[in-house]
Write a protein that holds these residues in place. Structure first.
Motif, short mmCIF file in Angstrom:
data_model
loop_
_atom_site.label_atom_id
_atom_site.label_comp_id
_atom_site.label_asym_id
_atom_site.label_seq_id
_atom_site.Cartn_x
_atom_site.Cartn_y
_atom_site.Cartn_z
N PHE A 681 0.85 -1.21 0.01
CA PHE A 681 -0.04 0.03 0.04
C PHE A 681 0.60 1.29 -0.01
CE2 PHE A 681 -3.52 -2.88 1.25
CZ PHE A 681 -4.40 -2.28 0.53
N LYS A 682 2.17 1.28 0.39
CA LYS A 682 3.04 2.07 0.31
C LYS A 682 3.85 2.50 -0.97
CE LYS A 682 3.22 2.64 5.35
NZ LYS A 682 3.99 2.78 6.49
N GLY A 683 3.56 1.29 -1.96
CA GLY A 683 4.34 1.47 -3.26
C GLY A 683 5.65 0.71 -3.23
N GLN A 684 5.74 -0.21 -2.27
CA GLN A 684 7.03 -0.81 -2.03
C GLN A 684 6.91 -2.51 -2.42
OE1 GLN A 684 7.76 1.74 1.78
NE2 GLN A 684 9.93 1.10 1.47
N ASN A 685 7.73 -3.08 -2.83
CA ASN A 685 7.93 -4.39 -3.15
C ASN A 685 8.93 -4.88 -1.90
OD1 ASN A 685 8.27 -7.07 -3.60
ND2 ASN A 685 8.23 -6.81 -5.72
N MET A 686 8.50 -5.79 -0.80
CA MET A 686 9.50 -6.16 0.04
C MET A 686 9.56 -7.94 0.10
SD MET A 686 10.56 -3.31 1.72
CE MET A 686 10.98 -3.86 3.41
N LYS A 687 9.36 -8.23 -0.85
CA LYS A 687 9.30 -9.93 -1.07
C LYS A 687 10.78 -10.21 -0.90
CE LYS A 687 5.29 -10.80 -3.90
NZ LYS A 687 4.74 -11.25 -5.36
N GLY A 688 11.93 -9.39 -1.08
CA GLY A 688 13.13 -9.63 -0.91
C GLY A 688 13.58 -9.81 0.70
N ARG A 689 12.68 -9.18 1.42
CA ARG A 689 13.01 -9.16 2.96
C ARG A 689 12.26 -10.25 3.43
NH1 ARG A 689 16.40 -7.51 5.35
NH2 ARG A 689 15.45 -6.65 7.31
N VAL A 690 11.62 -11.38 2.83
CA VAL A 690 10.55 -12.33 3.49
C VAL A 690 11.80 -13.33 4.12
CG1 VAL A 690 9.48 -14.23 3.22
CG2 VAL A 690 8.88 -12.15 2.06
N PRO A 691 12.93 -13.76 3.55
CA PRO A 691 13.67 -14.51 4.19
C PRO A 691 14.37 -14.21 5.59
CG PRO A 691 14.50 -14.56 2.12
CD PRO A 691 13.56 -13.50 2.04
N ALA A 692 14.46 -12.65 5.83
CA ALA A 692 14.94 -12.23 6.95
C ALA A 692 13.71 -12.08 8.20
CB ALA A 692 15.25 -10.76 6.77
N LEU A 693 12.51 -12.03 7.73
CA LEU A 693 11.29 -12.09 8.46
C LEU A 693 11.16 -13.69 8.88
CD1 LEU A 693 8.73 -11.11 9.40
CD2 LEU A 693 7.59 -11.66 7.27
N LEU A 694 11.33 -14.75 8.15
CA LEU A 694 11.14 -15.95 8.63
C LEU A 694 12.33 -16.26 9.55
CD1 LEU A 694 10.33 -17.72 5.21
CD2 LEU A 694 8.77 -17.33 7.08
N GLU A 695 13.38 -15.70 9.55
CA GLU A 695 14.62 -16.11 10.42
C GLU A 695 13.82 -15.26 11.84
OE1 GLU A 695 18.79 -14.57 10.63
OE2 GLU A 695 18.27 -15.38 8.48
N VAL A 696 13.27 -14.41 11.93
CA VAL A 696 12.84 -13.54 12.89
C VAL A 696 11.80 -14.59 13.57
CG1 VAL A 696 11.41 -11.58 13.80
CG2 VAL A 696 13.38 -11.14 12.49
N LEU A 697 10.86 -15.06 12.64
CA LEU A 697 9.78 -16.04 13.08
C LEU A 697 10.46 -17.17 13.90
CD1 LEU A 697 7.08 -15.53 10.22
CD2 LEU A 697 7.18 -14.80 12.81
N ASP A 698 11.46 -17.74 13.32
CA ASP A 698 12.17 -18.79 13.69
C ASP A 698 12.70 -18.89 15.17
OD1 ASP A 698 11.48 -20.51 11.62
OD2 ASP A 698 13.40 -20.03 10.55
#
Length: 712
Positions: A681-698
């Motif tokens: 919604f802010k016009g940014q594609n953050m799919k590249g940061r998903v692996p870092a997010l999954l690391e935080v979730l682990d």
């Protein structure tokens, strides 16, 4: 507390039956007569004498009978039989004389009726009509589908107060042609019954049963209602189809009898407590469409008379039945022995006749002149969302045994375990790239007429599930049924909305009508009426059964506004509604407001669920190692209390983990979607940061996760 011993006695089989299609006439003599109606259009009245069913009268086949009710003078005996089929209501005396044939002129077929003296209340799917002495008196158009109608006793309550049970979790209380007020109940109400058969001392107490298996008592006051009690459905039993009040325990207090669509007949006692206490359960393999307490089979013995979807009429009697049978038994009377010998002779004759007809059919099938007629059959199906575990229950029921069911889906879904399900399931390889995500075959055991499946979908992914049902009949035939998985499939209708939560807003303007927007919203969300509700502006509220987030939809001609505390819900709506408008070549102007406070709020809602699932997964991983250690040491004393608890609960933990496959992955997926949608919604594609997010979730910690969302 005395134990209830009830024994099943089969009386007869009729055609397929609808809800509330059996009534016991008031007692005349030592036993009662039973009136039962079926989809063949046949109404029959029978009694039982010396164990033999004796017919009083039987009508000729005709239009499907959808409801059977008893009527009579307001302060007199209800012994007149009324049936509804198509737009007609017919009345019969207890001797079978047809004294009334009334055409209601309703544009919909009559689904439910109620008779109170000279007043007749008829409901179609959405219409309510009130007739006094067969003259059209009042009319009401319901905002959602009407499942049942009842009227408070006119001797105690004036003016006449009819109540409609509607699919949108509401009881609508009427006065003349006006809506007096609405009573919200915890699930879609399917059946209504007067408490204690007379609605209590004031004549204002109503029992309701819901499609998600709850039973409750509500008091209908003149100005406002009050909820007395509600029985939750903790065991996740089937939906309630019928309710009756009868003293089956013979303690001088009426008991509550409940019939469910998964074949359960339950007895609850009121005793001294306000809330009924469960006393007895009988299980049969078919939906129970009617329950009535009375004395039918043997004088002096109370019983519960039931009908099933497939047309079985049976009693659960308190009379003790001897288990030892056969013509050589010393317990049986000479008359009983003769009956068994006669039945065996009849059975042999029937078997010989079947063999002859089968050979005849095989012979004609081999010749070129024979034409095989495809047998027709109806499927009694239900596809409903369960709030407790955010899954759909698909139940399929036939009048004949099911051979197999093939399930195919063009949308990713999980099939969950159902304990009651004895069918053998096998999966076939699929090609998701071709739009085929699931192919499963359920092979049923002999004489299975009902199959129940549990399905969990992913929001944002929508499509169709197809069930191909093959019964055990010759020649082989199959029927396909389709069930829609909607974009926001895990949302459920509610009538409350918390304005204090931080909300994201989506506003659509354009050249669309209110009906067009309603059809698009219906495409996105379940539990909405097909027809556009009356009024210039429509408003609906929903809650997510998986995450407890909420959604408000309000729209009128040319303007639609959606509010939710979950930004992913808004994102799904935006994508799907834009797609639907493009198909219709309608140009939409889209504006949205993102509230950054909604992100930590939604993460806080997910937190307890995620923490619980992570802990459950951790415990299940430890079980095998702890078992090995305890075997090696030949003791569990050296383990900490926490680990000893894990070992003692190991079976339960494994079962729970097995019942909730992919639950953790689903929560991870929702958090990932939340992250991507926030920046989309802010016009940014953050799919590249998903692996870092999954690391935080682990290495999950709520504060770290919230910080990750804010920093990025």
């Amino acid at each position: 507390m005395m134990e209830i011993n009830l024994t099943r006695v089969d009386y007869t089989q009729v055609g397929v039956t609808s809800r509330k299609s059996l009534r016991l006439l008031p007692i005349a003599g030592k036993t009662q007569k039973a009136a039962v109606a079926d989809h063949k259009g046949v109404l029959q009245l029978f009694g039982v004498r010396k164990g033999e069913v004796q017919q009083v009268f039987k009508t000729n086949p005709g239009l499907k009978i959808s409801r059977l009710e008893l009527g009579g003078p307001v302060d007199g005996v209800r012994e007149r039989i009324f049936t509804a089929s198509g737009p007609e209501v017919k009345g019969y005396t207890k001797k079978g004389k047809n004294f009334l044939t009334f055409d209601s002129n309703m544009s919909e077929g009559i689904e439910s009726i109620y008779v109170e003296g000279a007043d007749l209340f008829c409901c179609g799917k959405f219409m309510y009509n009130h007739y006094h002495d067969c003259k059209d008196t009042n009319f009401f158009l319901s905002g959602d589908q009407v499942n049942d109608v009842i009227c408070l006793p006119s001797l105690l309550v004036s003016p006449l107060t009819p109540v409609l049970a509607c699919q949108d979790r509401v009881l609508r209380v009427l006065q003349d042609s006006e809506l007096l007020y609405e009573v919200e109940v915890p699930g879609p109400p399917v059946t209504l019954s007067l408490y204690g058969n007379d609605a209590g001392e004031d004549g204002t107490e109503l029992l309701f049963g819901t499609s998600d298996g709850r039973v409750g008592l509500v008091q209908i006051g003149r100005d406002c209602p009050s909820h007395r009690w509600e029985l939750p459905n903790e065991k996740r039993n089937g939906g309630v189809l019928c309710i009756d009040n009868y003293d089956i325990t013979a303690d001088g207090v009426l008991d509550l009898i409940v019939g469910r669509d998964d074949g359960l007949v339950e007895v609850y006692s009121y005793d001294d407590s306000d809330e009924p206490i469960h006393r007895h359960t009988h299980t049969c393999s078919e939906s129970v469409t009617s329950v009535q307490g009375g004395i039918l089979g043997s004088a002096g013995y109370d019983e519960i008379v039931c009908t099933t979807y497939a047309g079985w009429v049976f009693g659960l009697t308190s009379e003790s039945k001897q288990k030892q049978v056969g013509p050589d038994s010393t317990i049986l009377t000479a008359n009983g022995k003769q009956k068994i010998i006669a039945m065996r002779t009849d059975l042999e004759q029937l078997q010989n006749k079947v063999m002859e007809e089968r050979e005849k059919y095989q012979h004609t099938a081999q010749s070129n002149t024979a034409i095989s007629a495809v047998p027709t059959f109806n499927i009694n199906d239900k596809f409903v969302l369960n709030r407790e575990d955010a899954s759909y229950t698909l139940s399929l029921e036939l009048q004949m045994p099911i051979d197999n069911v093939l399930l195919q889906s063009d949308v990713p879904i999980d099939l969950l375990d159902v304990e009651k399900n004895s069918a053998v399931v096998s999966y076939s390889a699929c090609s998701p790239e071709e739009g085929n995500f699931l192919l499963a075959t359920y092979r049923c055991q002999a004489n299975t007429t009902r199959l129940e499946l549990k399905i969990r979908s992913i929001e944002g992914q929508y499509g169709t599930i197809q069930a191909y049902v093959t019964p055990r009949v010759q020649p082989k035939t199959c029927k396909a049924e389709q069930y829609q998985i909607k974009p926001l499939s895990l949302h459920q209708r509610t009538h409350v909305f918390d304005d204090q939560r931080p909300h994201n807003t989506l506003t659509l303007t354009g050249q669309f009508s209110q009906a067009e927007m309603h059809s698009w919203v219906c495409f996105c969300l379940p539990e909405l009426p097909e027809k556009t509700p009356p009024g210039d502006e429509v408003q609906f509220h929903f809650t997510s059964t998986f995450l407890d987030t909420q959604l408000e939809c309000s729209y009128s001609k040319g303007l639609a506004k959606f509010r939710s505390d979950n930004i992913s819900t808004i994102s799904i709506l935006k994508d799907v509604l834009t797609k639907e408008a493009t198909k219709k070549k309608v140009r939409l102007d889209i504006t949205y407001e993102v509230n950054d406070d909604s992100i930590p709020y939604t993460l806080n809602l997910i937190h307890p669920k995620l923490e619980y699932q992570l802990l459950l997964a951790k415990k299940v991983q430890l079980i095998d190692a702890l078992k090995e250690l305890s075997v090696h040491e030949n003791s569990t004393d050296f383990l900490s209390p926490e680990y000893r608890q894990i070992l003692s609960d190991s079976d339960q933990l494994k079962l729970e983990y097995k019942r909730q496959p992919c639950h953790l992955e689903r929560l991870y997926g929702m958090i990932t979607d939340l992250f991507i949608d926030k920046f989309k919604f802010k016009g940014q594609n953050m799919k590249g940061r998903v692996p870092a997010l999954l690391e935080v979730l682990d290495n999950y910690d709520l504060q770290t996760l919230v910080q990750f969302f804010e920093q990025n």
